[in-house]
Scaffold this motif. Structure first.
Motif, PDB file in Angstrom:
ATOM      1  N   LEU B 243       1.128  -3.707 -33.176  1.00 10.23           N
ATOM      2  CA  LEU B 243       1.637  -2.626 -32.878  1.00 10.23           C
ATOM      3  C   LEU B 243       1.002  -1.747 -32.480  1.00 10.23           C
ATOM      4  CD1 LEU B 243       4.693  -2.788 -35.755  1.00 10.23           C
ATOM      5  CD2 LEU B 243       4.914  -2.827 -33.199  1.00 10.23           C
ATOM      6  N   SER B 244      -0.279  -1.232 -32.831  1.00  9.63           N
ATOM      7  CA  SER B 244      -1.041  -0.209 -32.573  1.00  9.63           C
ATOM      8  C   SER B 244      -1.828  -0.525 -31.355  1.00  9.63           C
ATOM      9  CB  SER B 244      -2.178  -0.013 -33.597  1.00  9.63           C
ATOM     10  OG  SER B 244      -1.615   0.436 -34.843  1.00  9.63           O
ATOM     11  N   PHE B 245      -1.907  -1.664 -31.023  1.00 10.05           N
ATOM     12  CA  PHE B 245      -2.662  -1.959 -29.692  1.00 10.05           C
ATOM     13  C   PHE B 245      -1.730  -1.693 -28.440  1.00 10.05           C
ATOM     14  CE2 PHE B 245      -5.879  -4.770 -32.066  1.00 10.05           C
ATOM     15  CZ  PHE B 245      -6.984  -4.005 -31.462  1.00 10.05           C
ATOM     16  N   LYS B 246      -0.470  -1.540 -28.842  1.00  8.09           N
ATOM     17  CA  LYS B 246       0.614  -1.257 -27.769  1.00  8.09           C
ATOM     18  C   LYS B 246       0.713   0.158 -27.480  1.00  8.09           C
ATOM     19  CE  LYS B 246       3.238  -5.300 -29.040  1.00  8.09           C
ATOM     20  NZ  LYS B 246       4.587  -6.265 -29.459  1.00  8.09           N
ATOM     21  N   LEU B 247      -0.062   1.067 -28.246  1.00  9.13           N
ATOM     22  CA  LEU B 247       0.015   2.372 -28.002  1.00  9.13           C
ATOM     23  C   LEU B 247       0.059   2.903 -26.516  1.00  9.13           C
ATOM     24  CD1 LEU B 247      -0.427   5.363 -29.352  1.00  9.13           C
ATOM     25  CD2 LEU B 247      -2.721   4.956 -28.747  1.00  9.13           C
ATOM     26  N   PHE B 248       1.072   3.579 -26.106  1.00 12.57           N
ATOM     27  CA  PHE B 248       1.216   4.173 -24.749  1.00 12.57           C
ATOM     28  C   PHE B 248       1.994   5.463 -24.965  1.00 12.57           C
ATOM     29  CE2 PHE B 248       3.800   4.536 -21.218  1.00 12.57           C
ATOM     30  CZ  PHE B 248       2.653   4.506 -20.002  1.00 12.57           C
ATOM     31  N   ASP B 249       3.285   5.339 -25.432  1.00  9.78           N
ATOM     32  CA  ASP B 249       4.212   6.427 -25.333  1.00  9.78           C
ATOM     33  C   ASP B 249       3.916   7.934 -26.049  1.00  9.78           C
ATOM     34  OD1 ASP B 249       5.391   3.971 -25.375  1.00  9.78           O
ATOM     35  OD2 ASP B 249       7.179   4.544 -26.147  1.00  9.78           O
ATOM     36  N   LEU B 250       2.994   7.816 -27.165  1.00 12.83           N
ATOM     37  CA  LEU B 250       2.858   8.897 -27.681  1.00 12.83           C
ATOM     38  C   LEU B 250       1.686   9.581 -26.856  1.00 12.83           C
ATOM     39  CD1 LEU B 250       2.493   8.030 -31.604  1.00 12.83           C
ATOM     40  CD2 LEU B 250       4.306   9.627 -30.393  1.00 12.83           C
ATOM     41  N   VAL B 251       0.772   8.756 -26.399  1.00 13.29           N
ATOM     42  CA  VAL B 251      -0.297   9.300 -25.329  1.00 13.29           C
ATOM     43  C   VAL B 251       0.223   9.927 -24.327  1.00 13.29           C
ATOM     44  CG1 VAL B 251      -2.506   8.510 -23.945  1.00 13.29           C
ATOM     45  CG2 VAL B 251      -2.119   7.611 -26.327  1.00 13.29           C
ATOM     46  N   TYR B 252       1.193   9.339 -23.743  1.00 16.10           N
ATOM     47  CA  TYR B 252       1.879   9.800 -22.141  1.00 16.10           C
ATOM     48  C   TYR B 252       2.437  11.054 -22.562  1.00 16.10           C
ATOM     49  CZ  TYR B 252       4.765   9.805 -18.316  1.00 16.10           C
ATOM     50  OH  TYR B 252       5.424   9.837 -16.925  1.00 16.10           O
ATOM     51  N   ILE B 253       3.291  11.325 -23.893  1.00 18.87           N
ATOM     52  CA  ILE B 253       3.875  12.579 -23.965  1.00 18.87           C
ATOM     53  C   ILE B 253       3.088  13.447 -24.464  1.00 18.87           C
ATOM     54  CG2 ILE B 253       5.574  13.734 -25.370  1.00 18.87           C
ATOM     55  CD1 ILE B 253       6.991  11.751 -23.285  1.00 18.87           C
ATOM     56  N   LEU B 254       2.112  13.232 -25.583  1.00 23.88           N
ATOM     57  CA  LEU B 254       1.335  14.247 -26.341  1.00 23.88           C
ATOM     58  C   LEU B 254       0.244  14.642 -25.393  1.00 23.88           C
ATOM     59  CD1 LEU B 254       1.683  13.024 -29.945  1.00 23.88           C
ATOM     60  CD2 LEU B 254       2.407  15.247 -29.122  1.00 23.88           C
ATOM     61  N   THR B 255      -0.478  13.855 -24.744  1.00 22.35           N
ATOM     62  CA  THR B 255      -1.868  14.343 -24.047  1.00 22.35           C
ATOM     63  C   THR B 255      -1.910  13.983 -22.571  1.00 22.35           C
ATOM     64  OG1 THR B 255      -2.937  12.351 -24.897  1.00 22.35           O
ATOM     65  CG2 THR B 255      -2.943  14.238 -26.412  1.00 22.35           C
ATOM     66  N   PHE B 256      -1.206  12.892 -22.294  1.00 18.72           N
ATOM     67  CA  PHE B 256      -1.104  12.260 -21.027  1.00 18.72           C
ATOM     68  C   PHE B 256      -2.911  11.651 -20.744  1.00 18.72           C
ATOM     69  CE2 PHE B 256      -0.788  11.319 -16.393  1.00 18.72           C
ATOM     70  CZ  PHE B 256       0.333  10.741 -16.528  1.00 18.72           C
ATOM     71  N   GLY B 257      -3.571  11.288 -21.740  1.00 16.92           N
ATOM     72  CA  GLY B 257      -4.691  11.013 -21.787  1.00 16.92           C
ATOM     73  C   GLY B 257      -5.695  12.050 -21.896  1.00 16.92           C
TER      74      GLY B 257
END
Lengths: 271, 313
Positions: B243-257
């Motif tokens: 599940l952690s390797f799928k990390l995407f949504d939180l990065v997109y919303i919180l920091t956008f990378g």
């Protein structure tokens, strides 16, 4: 006396945990009733509560349309997933079709991150003319959750007594009739639980929805909210209200499922 | 009820005889697994083949397959320090946060187990973070961590811990901690539920026997509970890793990378390459490299799980 102190310790350990898990949602509720100036105060609760954010979120951001899209896409996708996964898991477990390799293949397909399927599915939807349509998302979610549903349904199928199926077969019922009229009603709680889980997975999904839809008519709620926050003149109160409006259906389902699962299991236990 | 059942049986009989005469048995059996074969083909088999083809071709989102380029995309990917560091971050993030959440989730499950009835009630309460859409989880934490008017800054200033607001999401390390915190909030409940289930499979008698033998609480935990749940714990860790390797949504919303590329995960990097820069050929090569890295990173955990399972049997 000893028991009393023990309970006190347990309660003291539990309180911060419950507080931590409740905090973000409570803060969303608090912010949704704050005015624009109040949001900048840094206080937890609003000083002068306002109701304006709630209608504001629905009017300004088209939240109702996004919620409708999310519900329609996730429910239809969930039903498609069950229709695909139920006969397959029954076939592998009871009719001994496919066997071990199919079960392993299903599991390994779940292990791949969804980013793997993003580009290929984009071109597939484009070729089929389903890009930027709700039907396209229904198909993507319906197919993508089949491995999850397969693994959730299998333990329920394993627990049904095989004697019932043998009796049905002796009475001349074919495997499809046995599955639909005898096995499915027995594992109904399991089917409903699986349906709810895959529906919530689709409802919450963001990556595919953000890449495959690009108009307000087709966007789901997570995508709508993500655009909301990209706005420079972001109104935090409205954003909190919109987020809560999107969370509400899932929480209602969660509470409903809790009761359903417990009663379903108790029913099965009595038999 | 009985009349209906009898009716159903008669219907079943006629259906069976017609099926026998029309459909060859083998084809009939294959039809049963056709749905799942179709689903796996569309979501796994076809994407894999398609990605491989894209990775060796000059392709944009508008016009795919405009000529063979050999291993050019792979060479570029393996020499791209930005993407390699994104992969490094994703692996370090997945391995560390999953371990932390496993430890925390296990401790909470132990606590809930000893709370008995109240524990069961609390289980339905912690179910809620798990059900919350990740985008909304990101929004909630973003509001808490906001520099202007965020709850955390407001509280820290009020109690005089810091003189002025900190931009948590604007600092490379703090931004990662913010993502990890939101992730922990969302997924630890899942681990609690799985650990609770694993703990409830331990037979009561084992503990009582140890109690009679004079084992203290720590000894009972260390020599009875832990070995009995080692195998499930390793599989829970594996599940959370995936599940952690799928990390995407939180990065997109919180920091956008950001800030800069500080919180750009591999998945987010690939997404931007394909959807924003339209360079799907190179994004395909990056996806394949990332997939192989995930395979290598999870292999030791798979082995560990197999080891525990063998020891148990």
């Amino acid at each position: 006396m000893r028991l009393g102190t023990r309970h006190l310790w347990l309660a003291m350990a539990t309180a911060p945990i419950v507080g931590f898990f409740a905090l973000p949602i409570l803060y969303l509720v608090a912010v949704s009733f704050k005015t624009k100036d109040d949001v900048l105060s840094g206080n937890f609760w609003p000083t002068v509560p306002t109701l304006a954010n709630w209608p504001g979120a629905f009017e300004a951001a088209g939240i109702a349309g996004f919620i409708f899209n999310s519900v329609a896409v996730s429910v239809l996708g969930g039903l498609l997933t069950i229709a695909l996964a139920l006969p397959s898991s029954y076939a592998v477990l009871r009719l001994k079709i496919g066997g071990r390799w199919l079960a392993d293949l299903t599991l390994s397909s779940y292990m791949a991150p969804p980013i793997v399927a993003l580009i290929p599915l984009f071109f597939l939807l484009k070729a089929a003319g389903l890009l930027n349509t709700r039907a396209g998302l229904v198909l993507v979610y319906g197919f993508a959750n089949v491995p999850v549903a397969f693994w959730l349904l299998t333990p329920f199928l394993r627990r049904t007594p095989i004697e019932i199926e043998q009796a049905a077969a002796m009475d001349g019922a074919g495997p499809l009739r046995t599955l639909l009229q005898i096995v499915a009603p027995i594992i109904a709680p399991g089917i409903v639980a699986t349906l709810i889980i895959v529906t919530v997975l689709s409802y919450n999904e963001f990556l595919f929805a953000s890449a495959f839809t690009f108009s307000d008519a087709t966007r789901t709620l997570p995508v709508g909210i993500s655009l909301f926050q990209g706005d420079r003149l972001v109104n935090f109160g409205q954003m909190a209200a919109a987020s809560l409006a999107g969370i509400a259906p899932v929480y209602l389902i969660a509470l409903f499922m809790q009761r359903y699962l417990i009663s379903g299991l108790a029913h099965g236990g009595v038999k | 009820m009985t009349a209906f059942a009898a009716d159903a049986l008669r219907l079943g009989e006629t259906r069976r005889t017609t099926r026998r005469t029309i459909l060859p048995a083998r084809l009939g059996r294959a039809l049963w697994i056709a749905p799942i074969i179709l689903a796996l083909s569309v979501t796994t088999l076809y994407p894999t083949v398609f990605l491989l083809a894209l990775a060796f071709s000059k392709s944009t989102l508008g016009k795919p397959f405009r000529g063979f380029v050999g291993i050019k995309h792979f060479a570029t990917t393996l020499q791209d320090p930005l993407f390699l560091s994104a992969i490094g971050r994703s692996v370090a993030y997945a391995l560390s946060t999953s371990l932390l959440q496993l430890a925390l989730g296990f401790v909470i499950a132990l606590l809930f187990t000893s709370l008995l009835k109240a524990g069961r009630f609390l289980m339905s309460l912690v179910l809620l973070p798990l059900m919350t859409p990740p985008v909304m989880v990101g929004v909630a934490w973003k509001l808490i961590l906001a520099p202007a008017g965020g709850l955390l800054n407001g509280t820290l200033i009020k109690y005089g811990v810091i003189p002025e607001p900190i931009s948590f999401l604007g600092h490379p390390l703090l931004a990662w901690l913010a993502i990890a915190l939101a992730d922990l909030w969302q997924w630890t409940p899942f681990i609690v539920i799985l650990c609770f289930a694993a703990l409830s499979t331990i037979p009561e008698g084992v503990h009582e026997a140890a109690l009679v033998d004079g084992a203290n609480a720590w000894q009972r935990f260390r020599h009875i509970t832990l070995p009995l749940v080692a195998a499930p714990l390793s599989s829970i860790y594996l599940l959370k890793l995936i599940l952690s390797f799928k990390l995407f949504d939180l990065v997109y919303i919180l920091t956008f990378g950001g800030p800069g590329f500080a919180t750009t995960s591999a998945g987010f990097s690939i997404y931007r390459r394909a959807i924003e820069q339209f360079d799907v050929g190179r994004a395909a090569a990056e996806t394949i490299v990332y997939g192989l890295v995930i395979g290598l990173a999870t292999l030791p955990v798979v082995r560990l799980h197999q080891h525990f399972e063998r020891r148990e049997s």
